[in-house]
Design a protein around this motif. Structure first.
Motif: not given
Length: 274
Positions: A122, A165-166, A168-170, A172-173, A176
């Motif tokens: 971040n 949730f925080y 999970s997003e990290k 996923s990124k 990828s």
């Protein structure tokens, strides 16, 4: 459950200990202790002999309201430290506690094995790309804001749900970009009140839903010494208690100032789970 550190597979199904080495003048517990080369090497040798699998080096204090340190100053502190340690302990697995991609890159190029980022990218948009490029394990911690502002950012409707949730997003990124070796850190003491820290500790087993190794770092923090009305210097016993609870709730790595005592926790925990 393994991570690849410089070609060496580290099995985290058996808990490991990460020793803290702060090369800052202002860290909350050990700031300024290891500015002398011989003292630094003595401390690293002691942590390795006491059983540390990893040594986590920090050159920017992330305590609440810590003063800003320039990237140049952080590099000037940390690169010579990495070089010195690996000259004397070439097999050491060094973790670098930084949120800056250029610091991470320079340390990896000088032999560091892991990047430990309090901001999970971040605070530096280029961090994920550096991790993907160099294919090193990446510790992603939960935090809001910066070390200077985080303690004003402690409102949550459901703290653990929001943390999941925080992460999970990290995750996923990171996936990828082809980043394989991920470790999550709930970030005890970062953008959390003392009561919130204990709520997270009570529910730590829920982070196993993410199916990633879990690092817990509560060593001598204010969540221990403030409720007990003692100092950080007196908080070793409390640290041992919470480290034991963390192991029971699924911690794979304990990040600590006191390696010997943490290893005793791990050894007895392993004995309980033969």
């Amino acid at each position: 459950m393994t991570i690849n550190c410089k070609g060496q597979l580290i099995d985290l199904s058996t808990p490991k200990v990460m020793g803290i080495l702060n090369v800052t003048p202002n860290s909350f517990f050990d700031g300024g202790k290891y500015n002398d080369e011989s003292e630094l090497l003595t401390q690293v040798g002691k942590m390795i002999n006491d059983g540390a699998t990893f040594i986590d080096i920090g050159a920017y204090s992330s305590k609440p309201s810590a003063e800003f340190v320039s990237e140049e100053e952080e590099l000037a502190r940390i690169i010579p430290t990495v070089q010195l340690i690996l000259k004397h302990f070439p097999e050491a697995l060094l973790s670098i506690d930084t949120f800056r991609s250029e610091v991470a890159k320079a340390c990896i190029e000088n032999g560091a094995a892991i990047i430990n980022d309090i901001s999970s990218g971040n605070l530096d948009d280029a961090m994920f790309e550096v991790i993907a490029q160099y294919k090193v394990p990446y510790i992603m911690m939960h935090m809001r804001g910066t070390p200077q502002t985080m303690q004003s950012m402690t409102h949550y409707d459901d703290i653990v749900k929001e943390m999941l949730f925080y992460f999970s997003e990290k995750i996923s990124k990171a996936r990828s970009l082809g980043i394989n070796d991920l470790i999550i850190d709930p970030g005890f003491g970062f953008a959390k009140t003392i009561d919130q820290n204990y709520e997270v500790m009570r529910k730590t087993e829920l982070f196993q839903l993410l199916e990633l190794p879990l690092l817990v770092g509560i060593s001598r923090k204010s969540m221990i010494y403030k409720p007990l009305n003692i100092s950080a210097e007196e908080a070793l016993n409390g640290t041992t208690v919470l480290n034991t609870i963390a192991l029971a709730k699924g911690a794979n790595i304990l990040r600590v100032h006191d390696v010997k005592e943490a290893m005793e926790c791990v050894q007895l925990w392993n004995k309980m789970n033969l």
